[in-house]
Design a protein around this motif. Structure first.
Motif, mmCIF file in Angstrom:
data_model
loop_
_atom_site.group_PDB
_atom_site.id
_atom_site.type_symbol
_atom_site.label_atom_id
_atom_site.label_comp_id
_atom_site.label_asym_id
_atom_site.label_seq_id
_atom_site.Cartn_x
_atom_site.Cartn_y
_atom_site.Cartn_z
ATOM 1 N N THR A 8 6.710 10.054 -0.334
ATOM 2 C CA THR A 8 7.576 8.861 0.171
ATOM 3 C C THR A 8 8.450 8.278 -0.723
ATOM 4 O O THR A 8 9.424 8.073 -0.647
ATOM 5 C CB THR A 8 6.670 7.992 1.115
ATOM 6 O OG1 THR A 8 6.032 8.858 2.147
ATOM 7 C CG2 THR A 8 7.502 7.088 1.820
ATOM 8 N N ARG B 34 -8.665 12.116 4.276
ATOM 9 C CA ARG B 34 -7.558 11.655 4.690
ATOM 10 C C ARG B 34 -6.834 10.593 3.631
ATOM 11 O O ARG B 34 -5.676 10.607 3.387
ATOM 12 C CB ARG B 34 -7.723 11.156 6.178
ATOM 13 C CG ARG B 34 -7.922 12.264 7.089
ATOM 14 C CD ARG B 34 -7.735 11.632 8.524
ATOM 15 N NE ARG B 34 -8.096 12.565 9.578
ATOM 16 C CZ ARG B 34 -9.150 12.330 10.395
ATOM 17 N NH1 ARG B 34 -9.901 11.418 10.166
ATOM 18 N NH2 ARG B 34 -9.332 13.439 11.266
ATOM 19 N N THR B 35 -7.808 9.838 3.227
ATOM 20 C CA THR B 35 -7.074 8.637 2.234
ATOM 21 C C THR B 35 -6.598 9.412 1.102
ATOM 22 O O THR B 35 -5.580 8.975 0.602
ATOM 23 C CB THR B 35 -8.563 7.771 2.129
ATOM 24 O OG1 THR B 35 -8.909 7.160 3.096
ATOM 25 C CG2 THR B 35 -8.074 6.770 0.955
ATOM 26 N N ASP C 296 -3.375 11.130 2.023
ATOM 27 C CA ASP C 296 -2.383 9.962 2.244
ATOM 28 C C ASP C 296 -1.762 9.236 1.097
ATOM 29 O O ASP C 296 -0.760 8.801 1.052
ATOM 30 C CB ASP C 296 -2.765 8.983 3.321
ATOM 31 C CG ASP C 296 -3.056 9.518 4.699
ATOM 32 O OD1 ASP C 296 -2.495 10.381 5.126
ATOM 33 O OD2 ASP C 296 -3.920 8.814 5.469
ATOM 34 N N THR C 297 -2.922 9.097 0.161
ATOM 35 C CA THR C 297 -2.359 8.372 -1.208
ATOM 36 C C THR C 297 -1.752 9.428 -2.068
ATOM 37 O O THR C 297 -0.671 9.087 -2.499
ATOM 38 C CB THR C 297 -3.741 7.600 -1.845
ATOM 39 O OG1 THR C 297 -4.244 6.781 -0.848
ATOM 40 C CG2 THR C 297 -3.191 6.835 -2.964
ATOM 41 N N THR D 1 -5.046 18.121 -3.442
ATOM 42 C CA THR D 1 -3.842 16.952 -3.524
ATOM 43 C C THR D 1 -3.244 17.106 -4.929
ATOM 44 O O THR D 1 -1.963 16.901 -5.108
ATOM 45 C CB THR D 1 -4.208 15.524 -3.474
ATOM 46 O OG1 THR D 1 -5.252 15.116 -4.561
ATOM 47 C CG2 THR D 1 -4.886 15.436 -1.996
ATOM 48 N N THR E 40 1.091 11.968 0.521
ATOM 49 C CA THR E 40 2.044 11.254 1.323
ATOM 50 C C THR E 40 2.730 10.232 0.644
ATOM 51 O O THR E 40 3.776 9.899 0.972
ATOM 52 C CB THR E 40 1.368 10.926 2.633
ATOM 53 O OG1 THR E 40 0.837 11.896 3.282
ATOM 54 C CG2 THR E 40 2.371 10.333 3.637
ATOM 55 N N GLY E 41 1.733 9.351 0.191
ATOM 56 C CA GLY E 41 2.407 8.274 -0.732
ATOM 57 C C GLY E 41 3.500 8.511 -1.732
ATOM 58 O O GLY E 41 4.657 7.819 -1.945
ATOM 59 N N ARG F 138 0.571 4.089 0.846
ATOM 60 C CA ARG F 138 0.385 4.915 2.096
ATOM 61 C C ARG F 138 1.221 4.532 3.293
ATOM 62 O O ARG F 138 1.560 4.955 4.288
ATOM 63 C CB ARG F 138 -1.176 5.141 2.599
ATOM 64 C CG ARG F 138 -2.092 5.689 1.526
ATOM 65 C CD ARG F 138 -3.253 5.493 2.087
ATOM 66 N NE ARG F 138 -3.959 4.000 1.968
ATOM 67 C CZ ARG F 138 -5.162 3.480 2.541
ATOM 68 N NH1 ARG F 138 -5.960 4.370 2.977
ATOM 69 N NH2 ARG F 138 -5.391 2.120 2.426
ATOM 70 N N ASP F 139 1.683 3.217 3.195
ATOM 71 C CA ASP F 139 2.732 2.694 4.211
ATOM 72 C C ASP F 139 3.881 2.712 3.974
ATOM 73 O O ASP F 139 4.613 2.008 3.203
ATOM 74 C CB ASP F 139 1.931 0.994 4.359
ATOM 75 C CG ASP F 139 2.832 0.430 5.493
ATOM 76 O OD1 ASP F 139 3.840 0.723 5.797
ATOM 77 O OD2 ASP F 139 2.252 -0.534 5.966
ATOM 78 N N GLU F 140 4.574 3.786 4.632
ATOM 79 C CA GLU F 140 6.253 4.016 4.377
ATOM 80 C C GLU F 140 7.134 2.667 4.678
ATOM 81 O O GLU F 140 7.757 2.587 3.844
ATOM 82 C CB GLU F 140 6.526 5.252 5.288
ATOM 83 C CG GLU F 140 8.055 5.439 5.190
ATOM 84 C CD GLU F 140 8.705 6.339 6.066
ATOM 85 O OE1 GLU F 140 9.645 6.787 6.291
ATOM 86 O OE2 GLU F 140 7.650 7.394 6.810
ATOM 87 N N ASP G 242 0.643 -1.235 0.006
ATOM 88 C CA ASP G 242 0.124 0.084 -0.075
ATOM 89 C C ASP G 242 0.849 1.236 0.119
ATOM 90 O O ASP G 242 1.807 1.605 1.036
ATOM 91 C CB ASP G 242 -0.889 0.136 1.028
ATOM 92 C CG ASP G 242 -2.004 1.225 1.118
ATOM 93 O OD1 ASP G 242 -1.902 2.076 0.651
ATOM 94 O OD2 ASP G 242 -3.265 0.952 1.919
#
Length: 251
Positions: free
Chosen positions: A116, A104-105, A108-109, A153, A112-113, A60-62, A58
């Motif tokens: 990252t 937020r999703t 994050d996607t 975004t 942030t994703g 979103r998961d660093e 995923d």
């Protein structure tokens, strides 16, 4: 030796078409996505493990991203091209009616994703004098009712692309923001919660952009000489244009 691209969100839509186009032109590809069965099927379609390598995580998961990149075999580790395609829109209602969890999703996607995995690969891209292609949207420049956080975004993605260009001055790394308009893909089914009728209404008679159109654009950008940088490309179907500003009138 073939160049190596990593395409995020490769299991459908733009990402899948981009991977197919690059492999057809001799690239080898790393494919990321959350749906393992789709990744495995795409690897087989693209010619097997000599041409494509799947990373299931995923975006979103660093920690998952870090661990996945460490697992890359040596023949796929020298990344020349990062295509930041993974992203989504959820909902299309006015801000005052929206679900905060969906906002937020998207953040994050789409933000942030993206930053990252870009940061995790920057040293490799600098060493390879590579290319970053970020999939933004015309929503990064043109607001519309219901765009709210999704548009925000994508505005970030566009500005982040320009900021990367500035920070990477002298490093030989190219950065491009591709900003599509009305496009037909699974993206819209995700946005509408799987509403096929809404999907059909949106595209009926519009001749929207297809994933292959975006894949062709990515390939063109990646095939340009190393001294040429395309800062941004805004793409719309001929059927899509601008309308007058909305005006609310009392009484």
């Amino acid at each position: 030796m073939s160049k190596i691209a990593i395409v995020t969100g490769a299991t459908s839509g733009f990402g899948k078409a981009i991977a197919q186009r690059l492999v057809a032109e001799g690239w080898n590809v790393v494919l990321t996505g959350r749906r393992k069965e789709r990744l495995d099927a795409l690897v087989a379609e693209l010619g097997g493990p000599d041409r494509a390598f799947p990373l299931c995580f995923d975006i979103r998961d660093e920690q998952a991203a870090r661990s996945a990149l460490v697992e890359l075999p040596e023949r796929f580790a020298a990344i020349d091209l990062l295509v930041n395609n993974a992203g989504l829109a959820l909902g299309n209602g006015p801000a005052q009616d929206c679900d905060l969890a969906q906002w937020r999703t998207m953040i994050d996607t789409n933000i942030t994703g993206l930053v990252t995995i870009t940061r995790l690969l920057l040293e490799t891209l600098i060493a390879r004098r590579g290319l970053v292609v970020n999939l933004a949207s015309i929503a990064s420049s043109w607001p519309y009712p219901g765009g709210n956080v999704y548009a925000g975004t994508k505005a970030f993605v566009r500005q982040f692309s320009l900021g990367l260009r500035s920070d990477l001055s002298g490093k030989g790394v190219r950065v491009t923001s591709i900003e599509p308009g009305l496009s037909e893909s699974e993206f819209t089914l995700v946005r509408t919660g799987g509403d096929q009728a809404a999907y059909d209404r949106l595209y009926a008679g519009a001749h929207p952009l297809q994933p292959e159109d975006i894949a062709e654009t990515v390939h063109w950008v990646a095939s340009l000489p190393a001294h040429v940088n395309i800062n941004s490309i805004e793409i719309m179907p001929v059927s899509q244009s601008w309308a007058p500003f909305q005006i609310y009138r009392e009484g």
